[in-house]
Write a protein that holds these residues in place. Structure first.
Motif, PDB file in Angstrom:
ATOM      1  N   THR A   1      26.138  41.845 -13.184  1.00 16.64           N
ATOM      2  CA  THR A   1      25.107  41.039 -13.851  1.00 16.64           C
ATOM      3  C   THR A   1      24.580  41.171 -14.992  1.00 16.64           C
ATOM      4  O   THR A   1      24.716  40.300 -15.911  1.00 16.64           O
ATOM      5  CB  THR A   1      24.284  40.355 -12.592  1.00 16.64           C
ATOM      6  OG1 THR A   1      24.565  40.277 -11.448  1.00 16.64           O
ATOM      7  CG2 THR A   1      23.426  39.212 -12.961  1.00 16.64           C
ATOM      8  N   LEU A   2      24.171  42.413 -15.214  1.00 21.76           N
ATOM      9  CA  LEU A   2      23.588  42.706 -16.411  1.00 21.76           C
ATOM     10  C   LEU A   2      24.666  42.582 -17.548  1.00 21.76           C
ATOM     11  O   LEU A   2      24.370  42.102 -18.773  1.00 21.76           O
ATOM     12  CB  LEU A   2      22.935  44.056 -16.587  1.00 21.76           C
ATOM     13  CG  LEU A   2      22.289  44.595 -17.634  1.00 21.76           C
ATOM     14  CD1 LEU A   2      21.301  43.840 -18.159  1.00 21.76           C
ATOM     15  CD2 LEU A   2      21.810  46.160 -17.435  1.00 21.76           C
ATOM     16  N   THR A   3      25.882  43.265 -17.340  1.00 21.45           N
ATOM     17  CA  THR A   3      27.044  43.238 -18.209  1.00 21.45           C
ATOM     18  C   THR A   3      27.120  41.733 -18.566  1.00 21.45           C
ATOM     19  O   THR A   3      27.517  41.199 -19.903  1.00 21.45           O
ATOM     20  CB  THR A   3      28.225  43.662 -17.848  1.00 21.45           C
ATOM     21  OG1 THR A   3      27.790  44.967 -17.398  1.00 21.45           O
ATOM     22  CG2 THR A   3      29.178  43.705 -18.846  1.00 21.45           C
ATOM     23  N   GLU A   4      27.332  40.744 -17.688  1.00 23.54           N
ATOM     24  CA  GLU A   4      27.813  39.270 -18.126  1.00 23.54           C
ATOM     25  C   GLU A   4      26.667  38.912 -18.736  1.00 23.54           C
ATOM     26  O   GLU A   4      26.930  38.003 -19.765  1.00 23.54           O
ATOM     27  CB  GLU A   4      27.882  38.606 -16.729  1.00 23.54           C
ATOM     28  CG  GLU A   4      29.164  38.831 -15.856  1.00 23.54           C
ATOM     29  CD  GLU A   4      29.283  38.361 -14.572  1.00 23.54           C
ATOM     30  OE1 GLU A   4      28.109  37.564 -14.153  1.00 23.54           O
ATOM     31  OE2 GLU A   4      30.162  38.539 -13.900  1.00 23.54           O
ATOM     32  N   ASP A   5      25.067  38.795 -18.395  1.00 24.72           N
ATOM     33  CA  ASP A   5      24.284  38.359 -19.104  1.00 24.72           C
ATOM     34  C   ASP A   5      24.099  38.724 -20.582  1.00 24.72           C
ATOM     35  O   ASP A   5      23.761  37.932 -21.417  1.00 24.72           O
ATOM     36  CB  ASP A   5      22.953  38.637 -18.385  1.00 24.72           C
ATOM     37  CG  ASP A   5      22.710  37.715 -17.049  1.00 24.72           C
ATOM     38  OD1 ASP A   5      23.449  36.884 -16.888  1.00 24.72           O
ATOM     39  OD2 ASP A   5      21.865  38.148 -16.237  1.00 24.72           O
ATOM     40  N   LEU A   6      24.547  40.089 -20.624  1.00 24.74           N
ATOM     41  CA  LEU A   6      24.268  40.702 -22.345  1.00 24.74           C
ATOM     42  C   LEU A   6      25.255  40.114 -22.831  1.00 24.74           C
ATOM     43  O   LEU A   6      25.388  39.746 -24.299  1.00 24.74           O
ATOM     44  CB  LEU A   6      24.329  42.237 -22.225  1.00 24.74           C
ATOM     45  CG  LEU A   6      23.133  43.069 -21.735  1.00 24.74           C
ATOM     46  CD1 LEU A   6      23.594  44.510 -21.651  1.00 24.74           C
ATOM     47  CD2 LEU A   6      22.114  42.835 -22.632  1.00 24.74           C
ATOM     48  N   GLN A   7      26.731  39.814 -22.368  1.00 21.09           N
ATOM     49  CA  GLN A   7      27.827  39.394 -23.052  1.00 21.09           C
ATOM     50  C   GLN A   7      27.657  37.910 -23.463  1.00 21.09           C
ATOM     51  O   GLN A   7      27.778  37.604 -24.657  1.00 21.09           O
ATOM     52  CB  GLN A   7      29.080  39.499 -22.175  1.00 21.09           C
ATOM     53  CG  GLN A   7      30.255  39.302 -23.038  1.00 21.09           C
ATOM     54  CD  GLN A   7      30.599  40.579 -24.207  1.00 21.09           C
ATOM     55  OE1 GLN A   7      30.681  41.640 -23.871  1.00 21.09           O
ATOM     56  NE2 GLN A   7      30.729  40.132 -25.445  1.00 21.09           N
TER      57      GLN A   7
ATOM     58  N   LEU B   1      25.213  49.199 -25.517  1.00 22.23           N
ATOM     59  CA  LEU B   1      24.044  48.853 -24.715  1.00 22.23           C
ATOM     60  C   LEU B   1      23.836  49.364 -23.512  1.00 22.23           C
ATOM     61  O   LEU B   1      22.606  49.803 -23.061  1.00 22.23           O
ATOM     62  CB  LEU B   1      24.044  47.388 -24.869  1.00 22.23           C
ATOM     63  CG  LEU B   1      23.501  46.667 -26.334  1.00 22.23           C
ATOM     64  CD1 LEU B   1      23.659  45.181 -26.014  1.00 22.23           C
ATOM     65  CD2 LEU B   1      22.219  47.068 -26.693  1.00 22.23           C
ATOM     66  N   LEU B   2      24.758  49.439 -22.547  1.00 21.26           N
ATOM     67  CA  LEU B   2      24.567  49.653 -21.171  1.00 21.26           C
ATOM     68  C   LEU B   2      24.327  51.234 -21.136  1.00 21.26           C
ATOM     69  O   LEU B   2      23.773  51.838 -20.265  1.00 21.26           O
ATOM     70  CB  LEU B   2      25.902  49.451 -20.490  1.00 21.26           C
ATOM     71  CG  LEU B   2      26.015  47.808 -19.868  1.00 21.26           C
ATOM     72  CD1 LEU B   2      27.303  47.636 -19.123  1.00 21.26           C
ATOM     73  CD2 LEU B   2      24.928  47.552 -18.975  1.00 21.26           C
ATOM     74  N   ASP B   3      25.088  52.117 -22.229  1.00 19.57           N
ATOM     75  CA  ASP B   3      24.798  53.469 -22.328  1.00 19.57           C
ATOM     76  C   ASP B   3      23.561  53.677 -22.334  1.00 19.57           C
ATOM     77  O   ASP B   3      22.606  54.596 -21.683  1.00 19.57           O
ATOM     78  CB  ASP B   3      25.499  54.109 -23.180  1.00 19.57           C
ATOM     79  CG  ASP B   3      27.036  54.099 -22.773  1.00 19.57           C
ATOM     80  OD1 ASP B   3      27.382  53.920 -21.402  1.00 19.57           O
ATOM     81  OD2 ASP B   3      27.841  54.266 -23.639  1.00 19.57           O
ATOM     82  N   ILE B   4      22.827  53.030 -23.315  1.00 15.98           N
ATOM     83  CA  ILE B   4      21.483  53.268 -23.686  1.00 15.98           C
ATOM     84  C   ILE B   4      20.412  52.869 -22.511  1.00 15.98           C
ATOM     85  O   ILE B   4      19.412  53.474 -22.336  1.00 15.98           O
ATOM     86  CB  ILE B   4      20.991  52.380 -24.994  1.00 15.98           C
ATOM     87  CG1 ILE B   4      21.643  52.834 -26.201  1.00 15.98           C
ATOM     88  CG2 ILE B   4      19.650  52.357 -25.125  1.00 15.98           C
ATOM     89  CD1 ILE B   4      21.542  51.943 -27.444  1.00 15.98           C
ATOM     90  N   ILE B   5      20.768  51.710 -21.871  1.00 20.97           N
ATOM     91  CA  ILE B   5      20.112  51.090 -20.676  1.00 20.97           C
ATOM     92  C   ILE B   5      19.872  52.054 -19.584  1.00 20.97           C
ATOM     93  O   ILE B   5      19.050  52.695 -19.097  1.00 20.97           O
ATOM     94  CB  ILE B   5      20.473  49.848 -20.146  1.00 20.97           C
ATOM     95  CG1 ILE B   5      20.196  48.838 -21.547  1.00 20.97           C
ATOM     96  CG2 ILE B   5      19.557  49.239 -19.035  1.00 20.97           C
ATOM     97  CD1 ILE B   5      20.879  47.498 -21.111  1.00 20.97           C
ATOM     98  N   ARG B   6      21.145  52.680 -19.203  1.00 20.10           N
ATOM     99  CA  ARG B   6      21.359  53.586 -18.290  1.00 20.10           C
ATOM    100  C   ARG B   6      20.468  54.856 -18.454  1.00 20.10           C
ATOM    101  O   ARG B   6      19.961  55.712 -17.497  1.00 20.10           O
ATOM    102  CB  ARG B   6      22.785  54.313 -18.160  1.00 20.10           C
ATOM    103  CG  ARG B   6      23.737  53.087 -17.483  1.00 20.10           C
ATOM    104  CD  ARG B   6      25.116  53.778 -16.878  1.00 20.10           C
ATOM    105  NE  ARG B   6      26.111  52.733 -16.980  1.00 20.10           N
ATOM    106  CZ  ARG B   6      26.999  52.394 -18.021  1.00 20.10           C
ATOM    107  NH1 ARG B   6      26.828  52.926 -19.139  1.00 20.10           N
ATOM    108  NH2 ARG B   6      27.920  51.466 -17.711  1.00 20.10           N
TER     109      ARG B   6
END
Length: 685
Positions: A512-518, A497-502
């Motif tokens: 913070t984004l990683t924690e919220d997504l998890q 997901l982070l790869d797509i967002i970047r």
């Protein structure tokens, strides 16, 4: 100036046969004395423009023509007559209507045959088609020997027809020449009115579209001609207060500056024509004074569309301005029934047909503001604007999964199922809830079908109960996602997901984004189908206790039925008296209020006076009429504070409504206790 076809024929006859008499001309060309006099005056006016002496007529009907006229006319190349290309039936119909609208003299059958160069039988056949066209405007053709062919009907309807026919004729080859010839409009007149329209643009600080700019001079000339002939609008539904303060009303001075005193109604009609004319630029588009609440209505329409289409429209302010350019004039067209009756459906490509369906479903705020249904041609144009904007931003509903809901259990159950599934699958575009019969003839493109029954279809079919519990929702979501995408919702990798967002956005705080997504992915498996911190479901008997049940033999009206049924809720403080008024007001607007034979559920929005969730029931031995189609014995008032608390009890009520035996048991019950027992049977998880 130029001569019309009939005047050219008469002049040719006079030059080639100067000894012919007036009576012989009338007989040869089937003309009345007045028609011949009209053409004779036109011929002399034309001769004067050529600096030639006029033709004189003696008392005995002979003509005196000076030699220089013969020399001049025989020595120069003659002007071509009205184009002799073969006209289609539709074109002849519009040309006949134009002649009826614009003629300054009486019209005979022979007049039409000469101008259109066809036989009398063809004209008589065309006249039937003309009448068919006129039926849409509540107009008729009348013929008398003295007055010839005339249009009869309200002048306002004739003006609508004039605008429509002028537009249609200008779309055909050499349409401008045809109108000029048949309506006897001079080129100088057109130039003059073009100047006036340019001055109007300057005064209004706007620019009309090229298409409208080409049409307006003809329409204004013909309207003024009808006014001068005494064909004025008498009774008019236009609201003076709404139009008299507009800049367009002041601009009518420019159009009428050399005309005789023009009645207020006529000024209002020209004002309306200016207001309904499309523009491609305006300094005052966002001026809310002219149409209060128009901008919020368009904004609400866009929000409903975004929800239906599952998209987010970018550069919203620019899109709003673009829509205002069309919808501001459309407001007046729709309100005063001046929308052009042209079918633009064929101009929509395959994808836009589904888009058009979603746009139509979102135009409620505009309909409420204007007070009229939005015509197809207007919604089609709005669809093209929004569709073009989506294409520009690289979005498309073609890329999204389109679903329909097919339910044989009635419109209310179908609607409830549709709402539940749309919330369960927020990324899908839900097009419609349909009966099985509607499904068999459904014309839009879709990818999947949800239904409680098996259907014959080549699309993906998911069998789903009409009423879904939490476990059933989770299983259905898992099944659908697995079959469509090959994964279930929780099988999502945060790193992917982070790869797509970047690749598509700037991340301010990656940790913070990683924690919220998890947290979102690791939530309770049922979190996608229920609210967190969920409390116990409220059952039907919780919301309809004994003191919320009223038994009556009959009531006088539907309104009284709502008052009586709601009384326990008002007395208990669960709703305010204004909520009852809101229910009565909404009753005529909501076809879903009747959920089954003899049973209805009046309700309104939570913000219209609900303090606490609740229901109340009125049982009538003698049914009360709700419209001519329904007689109601059970009236259950629903007071909802949100979309969730009452839904479990509502599903139980729907099951009760679906059982003919138990529903009739409640209707025939002799006591509150008997009704309570039946409600209790359906108040189980």
């Amino acid at each position: 100036m130029s001569l019309d076809d009939r005047s050219k024929r008469i002049l040719d006859e006079l030059v080639s046969n100067p000894s012919i008499t007036s009576m012989a001309l009338e007989k040869k060309y089937d003309l009345t004395r007045r028609q011949l006099g009209y053409s004779f005056n036109k011929i002399n006016e034309w001769l004067m423009t050529k600096s030639l002496p006029v033709i004189e007529r003696t008392r005995k009907g002979h003509f005196i023509i000076e030699q220089c006229v013969f020399t001049k006319l025989n020595g120069e190349e003659r002007s071509p007559a009205l184009e002799t290309t073969v006209l289609s039936e539709n074109q002849r119909v519009y040309l006949i209507i134009m002649m009826l609208l614009s003629s300054e003299e009486e019209l005979s059958l022979h007049h039409f045959t000469i101008e259109l160069d066809v036989s009398k039988n063809t004209i008589l056949s065309d006249m039937k088609r003309v009448q068919t066209e006129l039926n849409d405007y509540e107009l008729t053709i009348r013929y008398t020997r003295k007055a010839g062919y005339l249009l009869e009907g309200k002048e306002f309807q004739i003006r609508k027809l004039l605008i429509h026919v002028t537009y249609q004729l200008l779309q055909v080859h050499s349409g401008q020449n045809k109108i000029k010839e048949l309506a006897n409009i001079e080129t100088d007149q057109l130039h003059e009115f073009n100047k006036r329209i340019e001055n109007v643009e300057s005064k209004l600080n706007l620019k009309f579209t090229d298409e409208k700019l080409a049409t307006m001079p003809y329409i204004l000339i013909l309207i003024l001609r009808r006014i001068e002939q005494g064909n004025e609008i008498n009774s008019f539904s236009i609201e003076y207060e709404e139009l008299s303060d507009t800049k367009e009303y002041q601009a009518t001075e420019e159009i009428f500056h050399d005309a005789r005193q023009i009645p207020v109604e006529e000024r209002l009609f020209i004002t309306l024509h200016l207001l309904t004319t499309n523009v491609y630029w305006s300094e005052y588009l966002t001026d809310d004074d002219a149409i209060p609440r128009l901008v919020p209505a368009i904004d609400n329409m866009l929000r409903l569309f975004e929800k239906s289409a599952c998209i987010y429209l970018q550069d919203r302010e620019q899109l709003m301005n673009k829509l205002l350019q069309h919808i501001k004039p459309a407001y007046y067209r729709i309100k005063y029934q001046l929308t052009e009756t042209m079918d633009m459906q064929d101009s929509l490509n395959k994808e836009f047909k589904e888009l058009h369906h979603l746009v139509k479903r979102s135009t409620g705020p505009l309909k409420d503001l204007i007070g009229n249904d939005i015509p197809e041609s207007e919604t089609t144009y709005i669809t093209m604007l929004i569709g073009g904007w989506m294409t520009k931003q690289g979005d498309s509903i073609e890329k999204k999964i389109k679903a329909i809901v097919v339910c044989p259990q009635g419109v209310s159950v179908s609607r409830l199922m549709f709402t539940e599934l749309r919330e369960l699958f927020p990324g899908f575009v839900f097009l419609d809830s349909l009966s099985v019969r509607e499904f068999l003839d459904y014309g839009l493109d879709y990818d999947i079908v949800f239904s409680p029954t098996s259907l014959e279809t080549d699309k993906k079919l998911f069998i789903s109960n009409a009423f879904l519990g939490h476990e059933e929702k989770y299983r259905l979501r898992k099944q659908v996602m697995l079959e469509l995408h090959g994964y279930i919702p929780r099988d999502i990798n945060v790193d992917h997901l982070l790869d797509i967002i970047r690749n598509n956005a700037v991340i301010k705080n990656e940790k913070t984004l990683t924690e919220d997504l998890q947290k979102y992915i690791d939530r309770d498996e049922e979190a996608s189908v229920k609210q967190p911190m969920k409390t116990r479901d409220i059952n039907l008997n919780d919301l309809i206790p004994a003191n919320h049940i009223t038994i009556r033999n009959s009531v006088e009206s539907w309104e009284e039925a709502i008052h009586v049924s709601a009384k326990p809720l008002v007395e208990g403080g669960k709703i305010e008296p204004e909520y009852v008024d809101a229910m009565i007001r909404r009753t005529g607007e909501d076809p879903y209020i009747v959920i089954g034979p003899n049973i209805a559920i009046p309700h309104a929005a939570p913000e219209e006076g609900v303090n606490e969730v609740g229901m109340s029931l009125l049982r009538l031995e003698e049914g009360v009429n709700f419209t001519k189609d329904y007689s109601i014995n059970l009236v259950i008032v629903i007071a909802a504070v949100d979309k969730h608390q009452h839904i479990h009890a509502l599903m139980q009520l729907m099951k009760l409504a679906g059982s003919e035996t138990d529903r009739n048991h409640v209707i025939s019950a002799d006591s509150v206790e008997e009704i309570q027992k039946m409600i209790a049977l359906y108040s189980v998880d």
